[in-house]
Scaffold this active site. Structure first.
Site, PDB file in Angstrom:
ATOM      1  N   LYS A 226     -15.668 -83.404 -18.345  1.00  0.00           N
ATOM      2  CA  LYS A 226     -14.863 -83.700 -19.528  1.00  0.00           C
ATOM      3  C   LYS A 226     -13.487 -83.049 -19.397  1.00  0.00           C
ATOM      4  O   LYS A 226     -12.464 -83.676 -19.576  1.00  0.00           O
ATOM      5  CB  LYS A 226     -15.600 -83.176 -20.762  1.00  0.00           C
ATOM      6  N   GLU A 232     -17.313 -74.814 -11.164  1.00  0.00           N
ATOM      7  CA  GLU A 232     -18.414 -75.257 -10.296  1.00  0.00           C
ATOM      8  C   GLU A 232     -18.190 -76.697  -9.842  1.00  0.00           C
ATOM      9  O   GLU A 232     -18.340 -77.035  -8.662  1.00  0.00           O
ATOM     10  CB  GLU A 232     -19.754 -75.199 -11.051  1.00  0.00           C
ATOM     11  N   GLY A 287     -19.822 -82.498 -24.690  1.00  0.00           N
ATOM     12  CA  GLY A 287     -20.431 -82.615 -23.363  1.00  0.00           C
ATOM     13  C   GLY A 287     -21.911 -82.958 -23.433  1.00  0.00           C
ATOM     14  O   GLY A 287     -22.393 -83.871 -22.763  1.00  0.00           O
ATOM     15  N   ARG A 288     -22.645 -82.242 -24.269  1.00  0.00           N
ATOM     16  CA  ARG A 288     -24.108 -82.445 -24.321  1.00  0.00           C
ATOM     17  C   ARG A 288     -24.492 -83.689 -25.113  1.00  0.00           C
ATOM     18  O   ARG A 288     -25.679 -83.983 -25.257  1.00  0.00           O
ATOM     19  CB  ARG A 288     -24.779 -81.182 -24.875  1.00  0.00           C
ATOM     20  N   GLU A 373     -27.419 -74.994 -26.803  1.00  0.00           N
ATOM     21  CA  GLU A 373     -25.960 -74.885 -26.790  1.00  0.00           C
ATOM     22  C   GLU A 373     -25.402 -75.310 -28.149  1.00  0.00           C
ATOM     23  O   GLU A 373     -24.345 -74.850 -28.561  1.00  0.00           O
ATOM     24  CB  GLU A 373     -25.367 -75.742 -25.663  1.00  0.00           C
ATOM     25  N   HIS A 404     -52.362 -76.205 -17.005  1.00  0.00           N
ATOM     26  CA  HIS A 404     -52.948 -75.292 -16.020  1.00  0.00           C
ATOM     27  C   HIS A 404     -52.012 -74.138 -15.723  1.00  0.00           C
ATOM     28  O   HIS A 404     -52.114 -73.499 -14.685  1.00  0.00           O
ATOM     29  CB  HIS A 404     -53.288 -76.068 -14.740  1.00  0.00           C
ATOM     30  N   LYS A 532     -17.248 -68.470 -18.322  1.00  0.00           N
ATOM     31  CA  LYS A 532     -16.228 -69.117 -17.483  1.00  0.00           C
ATOM     32  C   LYS A 532     -15.066 -68.153 -17.235  1.00  0.00           C
ATOM     33  O   LYS A 532     -14.587 -68.011 -16.119  1.00  0.00           O
ATOM     34  CB  LYS A 532     -15.713 -70.394 -18.159  1.00  0.00           C
TER      35      LYS A 532
HETATM   36  O1  F6P Z   1     -21.668 -75.338 -20.209  1.00  0.00           O
HETATM   37  C1  F6P Z   1     -20.541 -75.393 -21.002  1.00  0.00           C
HETATM   38  C2  F6P Z   1     -19.924 -76.708 -20.959  1.00  0.00           C
HETATM   39  O2  F6P Z   1     -18.713 -76.650 -21.601  1.00  0.00           O
HETATM   40  C3  F6P Z   1     -20.815 -77.781 -21.530  1.00  0.00           C
HETATM   41  O3  F6P Z   1     -20.717 -77.907 -22.879  1.00  0.00           O
HETATM   42  C4  F6P Z   1     -20.366 -78.964 -20.765  1.00  0.00           C
HETATM   43  O4  F6P Z   1     -21.297 -79.954 -20.873  1.00  0.00           O
HETATM   44  C5  F6P Z   1     -20.247 -78.366 -19.385  1.00  0.00           C
HETATM   45  O5  F6P Z   1     -19.717 -77.091 -19.603  1.00  0.00           O
HETATM   46  C6  F6P Z   1     -19.398 -79.109 -18.403  1.00  0.00           C
HETATM   47  O6  F6P Z   1     -18.068 -79.191 -18.809  1.00  0.00           O
HETATM   48  P1  F6P Z   1     -17.100 -80.267 -18.190  1.00  0.00           P
HETATM   49  O7  F6P Z   1     -17.692 -81.599 -18.453  1.00  0.00           O
HETATM   50  O8  F6P Z   1     -15.795 -80.081 -18.887  1.00  0.00           O
HETATM   51  O9  F6P Z   1     -16.989 -79.998 -16.720  1.00  0.00           O
END
Ligand code: F6P
Length: 568
Positions: A226, A232, A287-288, A373, A404, A532
């Site tokens: 987003k 990462e 995002g979620r 979240e 199990h 972050k």
């Molecule tokens: O984990 C935090 C977060 O901001 C989430 O809400 C989001 O889904 C994820 O990082 C990834 O963010 P982006 O889509 O901006 O890379």
């Protein structure tokens, strides 16, 4: 009662005995539930079922092919009445309308919350800042159709002219978990020619192991972010780019082998992604909550756009139900209030998600982000520290594997763990007696959790096995199950795209209900932002580019150990 500020700067209310109390816990509806819990706490589900044979009919709901049985919960008609009074006191119905109408209900980020617009049919009208966003949504859906059709029919090809065979989604959190969960859940609808892979972890192992068996000539990367600033994702995207360029010996190959999904067009073009391969979404999509947007592109590539649109249609059906059904017959409202009942009035700290469907193996992980979240917060919408429990820990595994492993604790541990059981009536893989066995396990578990096994029953069972006297008495305590463990069961006809859309939207709205009633903003995530920032600050020190700054003794010790052992 007086209002003051805590040491952390949060506003708090203090009652005459010096205890912090929020408006919510002081409210008539909350207090009534507290009083009521004392009586319900003394009853058992066994008795409730015995005294009311119509309990299943009273406490179950149906919507299209979906059945929610919530009769095995520690509730009576009065409990539900009181829970819905609490929901109404929080003005739940007004909040639902405010969300659907595009009001900026994400206060701390000043944003609208419109994942419902992502599944709104063409021709409907939803505005943000006076702009109808539905045409934008369908413009991107059309772009997704053109692209996914092209990749699937082989008209869109890689740099060397070969059709794509593998799609690698590079993204994390909401930019990974949704497409991963949905692709797995809808595998029976997946293309036999195209495989989807998901790389999220900055641990190079994730990318290295994924690309190991891939042919660069037939691999398409989708960078999903987003913000397009997530460390990462960008690290993985850069390494994937280097892998492709190195193998194909061509910088130009990037244009046909990379697509991006983002709200940040500047950053995608800086990365070198061809504008035609960039798929937009908007800051009013969290995002979620974004799997319905272009973030769902890997899903559309895998199951085809017609199926993806069925997934959207299922969610839209749930959206309509959530907005239109009275709270008494409203699935998300009932599930949301039941969660609050256990978290806040029984002290339950965790909620198990137990799908009896292998295709739903990532559903618990998906819900972990969605729920934790969203509602894992400690201050309310006014910035006051709350004096009640917010989000329970969400966890789970598919049955029967969980049986199990950790079910022991749910049956006989000291904690109350409300659990959701999910199962399809019809399997995609009818093979011998497997499905009947699976469902027998599912139903038997909820029954056993509810009934338990009394001392008398356990004694009779041991006696029937020939045990008696001291030996029987010694074993007896271990054989007793208290029961009274609450469960929901969600049965659906078959796990198809539409049903999955309904299920996911059901949980999204459940989260919304809880956020509204608990007076928290479900749509920000400042807790994650902290991680972050800190990782960004520490990285140059690990790389030896900056001298070790004064962290605490533990962190300094860990960094020094790393530098010494790695020889940096
Ligand atoms: O984990 C935090 C977060 O901001 C989430 O809400 C989001 O889904 C994820 O990082 C990834 O963010 P982006 O889509 O901006 O890379």
């Amino acid at each position: 009662m007086r209002a003051t500020r805590s040491g952390d700067g949060n506003l708090i209310n203090i009652n005459t005995e010096g205890f912090i109390m929020s408006d919510l816990t002081r409210s008539a509806a909350w207090q009534a539930l507290q009083t009521h819990q004392a009586t319900i706490g003394k009853q058992t589900l066994r008795e409730m079922f015995r005294s009311d044979p119509a309990r299943f009919d009273k406490f179950s709901l149906r919507l299209d092919g979906l059945l929610l049985d919530y009769s095995k919960n520690l509730v009576t008609a009065e409990t539900l009445d009181l829970l819905l009074k609490l929901a109404r006191q929080a003005r739940l119905e007004e909040w639902v309308a405010r969300m659907y109408d595009g009001e900026k209900i994400n206060g701390s980020e000043g944003r609208a919350v419109l994942h419902t617009a992502l599944r709104a049919p063409r021709g409907s009208r939803i505005t943000v800042d006076g702009r109808d966003v539905v045409p934008d949504v369908h413009r991107v859906l059309d772009q997704m159709r053109r692209f996914s059709d092209g990749v699937r029919d082989g008209s869109l090809r890689g740099h060397t002219g070969k059709p794509f065979r593998d799609v690698v989604n590079i993204g994390i959190g909401g930019s990974a978990l949704g497409p991963l969960m949905v692709s797995e859940a809808l595998k029976p609808y997946g293309s036999a020619q195209l495989a989807v892979h998901f790389v999220s972890n900055v641990d190079a192992t994730d990318l290295a192991e994924t690309t190991k068996r891939l042919d660069p000539e037939t691999t398409l990367f989708i960078v999903s972010s987003k913000t397009f600033t997530t460390q990462e994702t960008l690290a993985n995207a850069r390494s994937a780019r280097a892998w492709l360029v190195d193998r194909l010996k061509s910088e130009e190959a990037v244009a046909s082998h990379f697509a991006a999904i983002s709200t940040n067009f500047g950053a995608t073009s800086q990365f070198g992604i061809a504008p035609d391969n960039v798929f937009e979404f908007w800051d009013w999509v969290g995002g979620r909550y974004s799997v319905w947007s272009s973030i769902g592109l890997p899903v559309a590539l895998y199951i085809g756009m017609d199926n993806f649109e069925q997934f959207l249609a299922g969610a839209h059906a749930m959206d309509r139900h959530f907005r239109e059904a009275p709270l008494e017959r409203n699935l998300p409202a009932i599930m949301g209030m039941l969660g609050i009942w256990y978290a806040d009035f029984f002290g339950a700290a965790s909620n198990a998600i137990l799908p009896y469907d292998q295709y739903l193996q990532y559903f618990p992980a998906y819900l972990q982000q969605l729920e934790m979240e969203s509602n894992g917060k400690r201050v309310n919408r006014e910035g006051q520290e709350v004096d009640y429990a917010t989000q329970m820990v969400v966890w789970g595994e598919p049955g029967t594997d969980g049986q199990h492993s950790f079910y022991q604790l749910i049956h006989q541990g000291t904690r109350l763990i409300p659990a959701d059981f999910l199962a399809p009536v019809i399997s995609h893989n009818p093979m011998g007696e497997h499905h009947a066995m699976l469902l027998a396990n599912c139903f038997a578990q909820t029954e056993a959790l509810m009934l338990g096994k009394t001392g008398g029953e356990a004694r009779a069972e041991l006696a029937a096995q020939g045990l008696g006297g001291e030996a029987l008495e010694a074993l007896l305590p271990y054989k007793v199950f208290p029961g009274n463990r609450p469960t929901n069961t969600l049965l659906f006809e078959r796990l198809d795209p539409r049903t999955l859309g309904m299920l996911v939207a059901l949980y999204e709205h459940k989260v919304f209900v809880q956020g509204v009633v608990l007076d928290i903003n479900s749509f920000d995530q400042w807790g994650v932002e902290l991680g972050k920032q800190l990782a960004g600050k520490l990285l140059p020190e690990l790389q030896g580019k900056q001298p070790l700054s004064s962290h605490d003794a533990s962190t300094n010790g860990l960094i020094k150990h790393y530098l010494a052992v790695s020889g940096k």
